[in-house]
Design a protein around this motif. Structure first.
Motif, mmCIF file in Angstrom:
data_model
loop_
_atom_site.group_PDB
_atom_site.id
_atom_site.type_symbol
_atom_site.label_atom_id
_atom_site.label_comp_id
_atom_site.label_asym_id
_atom_site.label_seq_id
_atom_site.Cartn_x
_atom_site.Cartn_y
_atom_site.Cartn_z
ATOM 1 N N HIS A 5 0.825 -1.195 0.000
ATOM 2 C CA HIS A 5 0.000 0.000 0.000
ATOM 3 C C HIS A 5 0.865 1.254 0.000
ATOM 4 O O HIS A 5 1.910 1.307 0.621
ATOM 5 N N THR A 6 0.378 2.266 -0.675
ATOM 6 C CA THR A 6 1.125 3.507 -0.845
ATOM 7 C C THR A 6 0.703 4.563 0.177
ATOM 8 O O THR A 6 -0.456 4.627 0.565
ATOM 9 N N ALA A 7 1.673 5.366 0.595
ATOM 10 C CA ALA A 7 1.438 6.539 1.431
ATOM 11 C C ALA A 7 2.135 7.717 0.763
ATOM 12 O O ALA A 7 3.026 7.543 -0.071
ATOM 13 N N ARG A 8 1.722 8.926 1.118
ATOM 14 C CA ARG A 8 2.306 10.137 0.525
ATOM 15 C C ARG A 8 2.968 10.965 1.613
ATOM 16 O O ARG A 8 2.396 11.158 2.684
ATOM 17 N N LEU A 9 4.165 11.460 1.343
ATOM 18 C CA LEU A 9 4.968 12.215 2.296
ATOM 19 C C LEU A 9 5.291 13.591 1.721
ATOM 20 O O LEU A 9 5.709 13.697 0.569
ATOM 21 N N HIS A 10 5.091 14.628 2.533
ATOM 22 C CA HIS A 10 5.429 15.998 2.156
ATOM 23 C C HIS A 10 6.496 16.490 3.132
ATOM 24 O O HIS A 10 6.298 16.438 4.343
ATOM 25 N N LEU A 11 7.634 16.938 2.607
ATOM 26 C CA LEU A 11 8.731 17.502 3.401
ATOM 27 C C LEU A 11 9.007 18.907 2.888
ATOM 28 O O LEU A 11 9.043 19.133 1.679
ATOM 29 N N GLY A 42 12.419 3.597 -5.872
ATOM 30 C CA GLY A 42 11.133 3.232 -5.308
ATOM 31 C C GLY A 42 10.252 4.391 -4.912
ATOM 32 O O GLY A 42 9.199 4.203 -4.327
ATOM 33 N N LEU A 43 10.642 5.634 -5.219
ATOM 34 C CA LEU A 43 9.853 6.805 -4.864
ATOM 35 C C LEU A 43 9.215 7.396 -6.114
ATOM 36 O O LEU A 43 9.822 7.428 -7.178
ATOM 37 N N THR A 44 7.984 7.877 -5.973
ATOM 38 C CA THR A 44 7.332 8.653 -7.017
ATOM 39 C C THR A 44 7.303 10.093 -6.536
ATOM 40 O O THR A 44 6.805 10.365 -5.448
ATOM 41 N N PHE A 45 7.843 11.019 -7.333
ATOM 42 C CA PHE A 45 7.939 12.430 -6.948
ATOM 43 C C PHE A 45 6.822 13.241 -7.588
ATOM 44 O O PHE A 45 6.582 13.147 -8.780
ATOM 45 N N TYR A 46 6.160 14.058 -6.754
ATOM 46 C CA TYR A 46 5.147 15.002 -7.214
ATOM 47 C C TYR A 46 5.685 16.426 -7.121
ATOM 48 O O TYR A 46 5.181 17.314 -7.792
ATOM 49 N N GLY A 48 9.792 18.209 -6.455
ATOM 50 C CA GLY A 48 11.204 17.912 -6.208
ATOM 51 C C GLY A 48 11.637 16.648 -6.925
ATOM 52 O O GLY A 48 10.845 15.983 -7.587
ATOM 53 N N ASP A 49 12.943 16.330 -6.768
ATOM 54 C CA ASP A 49 13.479 15.118 -7.377
ATOM 55 C C ASP A 49 14.412 14.351 -6.441
ATOM 56 O O ASP A 49 15.067 13.413 -6.849
ATOM 57 N N GLY A 50 14.498 14.779 -5.175
ATOM 58 C CA GLY A 50 15.327 14.073 -4.205
ATOM 59 C C GLY A 50 16.738 14.587 -4.091
ATOM 60 O O GLY A 50 17.544 14.030 -3.366
ATOM 61 N N SER A 51 17.063 15.651 -4.825
ATOM 62 C CA SER A 51 18.407 16.201 -4.775
ATOM 63 C C SER A 51 18.341 17.709 -4.587
ATOM 64 O O SER A 51 17.968 18.447 -5.502
ATOM 65 N N LYS A 52 18.661 18.169 -3.364
ATOM 66 C CA LYS A 52 18.701 19.590 -3.005
ATOM 67 C C LYS A 52 17.391 20.315 -3.284
ATOM 68 O O LYS A 52 17.351 21.318 -3.978
ATOM 69 N N ASP A 53 16.322 19.780 -2.734
ATOM 70 C CA ASP A 53 14.991 20.366 -2.882
ATOM 71 C C ASP A 53 14.568 21.061 -1.591
ATOM 72 O O ASP A 53 14.659 20.456 -0.524
ATOM 73 N N PRO A 54 14.050 22.301 -1.661
ATOM 74 C CA PRO A 54 13.494 22.919 -0.460
ATOM 75 C C PRO A 54 12.146 22.294 -0.083
ATOM 76 O O PRO A 54 11.711 22.371 1.056
ATOM 77 N N ARG A 55 11.493 21.651 -1.058
ATOM 78 C CA ARG A 55 10.203 20.993 -0.834
ATOM 79 C C ARG A 55 10.154 19.705 -1.652
ATOM 80 O O ARG A 55 10.525 19.708 -2.833
ATOM 81 N N MET A 56 9.730 18.625 -1.015
ATOM 82 C CA MET A 56 9.534 17.356 -1.702
ATOM 83 C C MET A 56 8.169 16.803 -1.348
ATOM 84 O O MET A 56 7.737 16.904 -0.203
ATOM 85 N N GLU A 57 7.507 16.237 -2.342
ATOM 86 C CA GLU A 57 6.284 15.492 -2.110
ATOM 87 C C GLU A 57 6.443 14.185 -2.861
ATOM 88 O O GLU A 57 6.677 14.173 -4.074
ATOM 89 N N ILE A 58 6.363 13.068 -2.121
ATOM 90 C CA ILE A 58 6.669 11.762 -2.679
ATOM 91 C C ILE A 58 5.652 10.730 -2.204
ATOM 92 O O ILE A 58 4.976 10.926 -1.195
ATOM 93 N N SER A 59 5.575 9.627 -2.942
ATOM 94 C CA SER A 59 4.770 8.501 -2.474
ATOM 95 C C SER A 59 5.568 7.221 -2.648
ATOM 96 O O SER A 59 6.421 7.107 -3.522
ATOM 97 N N SER A 60 5.273 6.271 -1.762
ATOM 98 C CA SER A 60 5.868 4.942 -1.790
ATOM 99 C C SER A 60 5.191 4.141 -0.680
ATOM 100 O O SER A 60 4.265 4.641 -0.027
#
Length: 116
Positions: A5-11, A42-46, A48-60
């Motif tokens: 099951h997937t969850a979504r994370l906002h940082l 294994g991450l889906t990005f909505y 950012g891209d996982g490299s030096k982002d002030p904001r990331m929204e991802i699901s996995s």
């Protein structure tokens, strides 16, 4: 189970940026920046891209998000020296865990980047 099951994370960080991966010899966990290799398997990005982002929204999956969070690094970028930093996190289970529809958890971490 919890593995499919997937969850979504906002940082989001108030100053500087965040990366997933292992630090280079000039990077420090929760310290000063200078480049990092993103590890985003294994991450889906909505956002950012996982490299030096002030904001990331991802699901996995929750399990995979937990593994990736152990590889989260902060980069001050030099412009954050002497500032109070605030990182906010929001996790949404998208209704995939437990009863009662989608559930969200919020957390905030704060720290100060040294001026030198």
């Amino acid at each position: 189970g919890d593995n499919v099951h997937t969850a979504r994370l906002h940082l989001e960080v108030s100053c500087g940026s965040l990366s997933f991966g292992r630090p280079s010899d000039r990077d420090y966990a929760w310290g000063v920046q200078n480049g990092s290799i993103a590890g985003t398997e294994g991450l889906t990005f909505y956002a950012g891209d996982g490299s030096k982002d002030p904001r990331m929204e991802i699901s996995s999956t929750l399990n995979h998000l937990n593994v990736q969070l152990r590889r989260l690094y902060y980069h001050s970028g030099g412009g954050c020296r002497g500032k109070d930093i605030r990182m906010s996190l929001m996790l949404d289970d998208l209704g995939n865990y437990g009863a009662g529809g989608p559930l969200q958890a919020h957390a905030v971490a704060t720290w100060k980047v040294l001026p030198t």
